[in-house]
Design an enzyme around this catalytic site. Structure first.
Site, PDB file in Angstrom:
ATOM      1  N   LYS A 115       0.830  -1.209   0.000  1.00 48.22           N
ATOM      2  CA  LYS A 115       0.000   0.000   0.000  1.00 48.22           C
ATOM      3  C   LYS A 115       0.856   1.247   0.000  1.00 48.22           C
ATOM      4  O   LYS A 115       0.475   2.276  -0.564  1.00 48.22           O
ATOM      5  CB  LYS A 115      -0.957   0.001   1.206  1.00 48.22           C
ATOM      6  CG  LYS A 115      -2.133  -0.937   1.003  1.00 48.22           C
ATOM      7  CD  LYS A 115      -3.373  -0.493   1.757  1.00 48.22           C
ATOM      8  CE  LYS A 115      -4.552  -1.378   1.418  1.00 48.22           C
ATOM      9  NZ  LYS A 115      -5.698  -1.206   2.316  1.00 48.22           N
ATOM     10  N   LYS A 197      -3.785 -10.742  -6.834  1.00 49.12           N
ATOM     11  CA  LYS A 197      -5.049 -10.932  -6.108  1.00 49.12           C
ATOM     12  C   LYS A 197      -6.174 -10.086  -6.727  1.00 49.12           C
ATOM     13  O   LYS A 197      -5.921  -8.947  -7.130  1.00 49.12           O
ATOM     14  CB  LYS A 197      -4.816 -10.490  -4.652  1.00 49.12           C
ATOM     15  CG  LYS A 197      -5.982 -10.727  -3.735  1.00 49.12           C
ATOM     16  CD  LYS A 197      -5.743 -10.111  -2.357  1.00 49.12           C
ATOM     17  CE  LYS A 197      -6.052  -8.627  -2.325  1.00 49.12           C
ATOM     18  NZ  LYS A 197      -6.294  -8.055  -1.002  1.00 49.12           N
ATOM     19  N   LYS A 200     -10.653  -5.024  -4.630  1.00 47.38           N
ATOM     20  CA  LYS A 200     -11.709  -4.046  -4.885  1.00 47.38           C
ATOM     21  C   LYS A 200     -11.147  -2.707  -5.338  1.00 47.38           C
ATOM     22  O   LYS A 200     -11.862  -1.897  -5.917  1.00 47.38           O
ATOM     23  CB  LYS A 200     -12.659  -3.895  -3.685  1.00 47.38           C
ATOM     24  CG  LYS A 200     -12.056  -3.653  -2.309  1.00 47.38           C
ATOM     25  CD  LYS A 200     -13.175  -3.510  -1.296  1.00 47.38           C
ATOM     26  CE  LYS A 200     -13.040  -3.862   0.135  1.00 47.38           C
ATOM     27  NZ  LYS A 200     -12.037  -4.222   0.957  1.00 47.38           N
TER      28      LYS A 200
END
Ligand code: TYM
Length: 332
Positions: A115, A197, A200
């Protein structure tokens, strides 16, 4: 806290439209514990603000995530469903746990590394200490099991280390939780790049199937899914595209990988992709219908939020008071 009953705890961020990865890796498995365990499932809005959110969207998604929990089969009479920011003990315990978590441990978290690479302009302290808030979520309820997708395993393991460290200094404080990772569906991969992965926050909407996608979009996205060279429907780690589709098909039909290989022997990728799209759309249709009904009744959702927060607070207060007492905070 619950002498004869084990506790299951998990959470989902209301930070985007939820995907079939969230569904198969986590939410669908939550209800397995509803009968025999005391269960707490949280909409973790405080986690979501580690990356910038548009307030109106965060608010809307908080309602939607709660409604989705229920639409996916979590009965609010059998499960405590609540919103994290409505139970202030989470943030309070997180501060305490920050003082029992090492800088090095947090630096090793792969999600933090990913992130911070993705949001290089906003590597805030909350992003760094996110796992201690997650540990506080789990430990406040004396949790035994944490059903999550495999990407969250490292965070639950850190939570165990924090609990054990704290218990060593202050014996008998926390139950040490176990991560429970679904055998199938623990990591649903992107349809555009099956080595990544399904997430969203992916910018490519074709890479992701959302729980609320309409039937045509679901079928179209699967038809366009990236597959591998060759044409055989066979599970093979060297062929992540078709293997991912087989996992999705297996999760929605309950068939084993061998059964799927037999069912599609002699078929090409095109037929198989269509079949995966159809079973996914069929399985999600009842969830979507129930979701639409629930979302139309805002007053009902708010009443459930209130009830859930009251229930959760009752347990959270007790653990926090125990921790504060052990630490030597004056309690009047
Ligand atoms: P979040 O919101 O990213 O994801 C929610 C759950 O969905 C799982 N998941 C997946 N499973 C399989 N395949 C995928 N592609 C996929 N994508 C997501 C995640 O593993 C997760 O179980 N930090 C957590 C939320 C959280 C939490 C907690 C979880 C906060 N406090 C306490 C458990 C206990 C998160 O960001 O999940």
């Amino acid at each position: 806290m619950f002498k004869d009953q084990k506790v299951s705890y998990s959470g989902v961020q209301p930070s985007g439209n939820l995907t079939i990865g969230n569904y198969l890796g986590a939410i669908r498995n939550f209800s397995e514990y509803s009968e025999q365990y005391k269960t707490f499932y949280c909409v973790v809005d405080q986690h979501a603000i580690t990356v910038r959110q548009v307030p109106a969207e965060l608010r809307r998604r908080t309602y939607e995530t709660l409604a989705l929990y229920m639409a996916c089969g979590l009965d609010p009479e059998k499960n405590t469903l609540y919103v994290q920011s409505m139970v202030h003990e989470h943030a309070e315990l997180a501060w305490i746990l920050n003082c029992f978590t090492m800088f090095g441990e947090l630096s090793r978290m792969t999600q933090f590394k990913d992130k911070s690479a993705k949001h290089a302009d906003n590597i805030n302290a909350g992003l760094f200490t996110y796992p201690t808030l997650m540990a506080a979520d789990i430990l406040l309820y004396q949790t035994d099991v944490v059903p999550v997708g495999i990407d969250q395993k490292q965070h639950v393991e850190l939570c165990r280390d924090i609990a054990e460290r704290f218990n060593q200094l202050y014996p008998g404080t926390f139950t040490v939780p176990q991560p429970i990772i679904a055998k199938h569906g623990m990591k649903i991969m992107s349809l555009a790049d099956p080595t990544k992965k399904m997430s969203k926050s992916d910018e490519n909407p074709n890479a992701v199937v959302y729980i609320l996608d309409d039937r045509d979009s679901i079928i179209r996205k699967f038809k366009r899914a990236v597959t591998d060279s060759g044409s055989e429907i066979r599970y093979d780690e060297e062929k992540p595209g078709v293997s991912n589709l087989m996992t999705v098909y297996s999760c929605f039909t309950g068939k084993t990988l061998e059964e799927i290989e037999r069912e599609f022997a002699g078929c090409g990728y095109g037929d198989f992709k269509l079949a995966v799209g159809e079973v996914t759309a069929d399985a999600l249709a009842p969830v979507q219908n129930r979701f639409a009904e629930l979302l139309a009744d805002k007053a009902y959702l708010e009443a459930q939020m209130k009830k859930g927060a009251e229930e959760a607070s009752w347990y959270a207060r007790r653990t926090l008071a125990k921790v504060q007492k052990k630490l030597g905070f004056v309690q009047l």
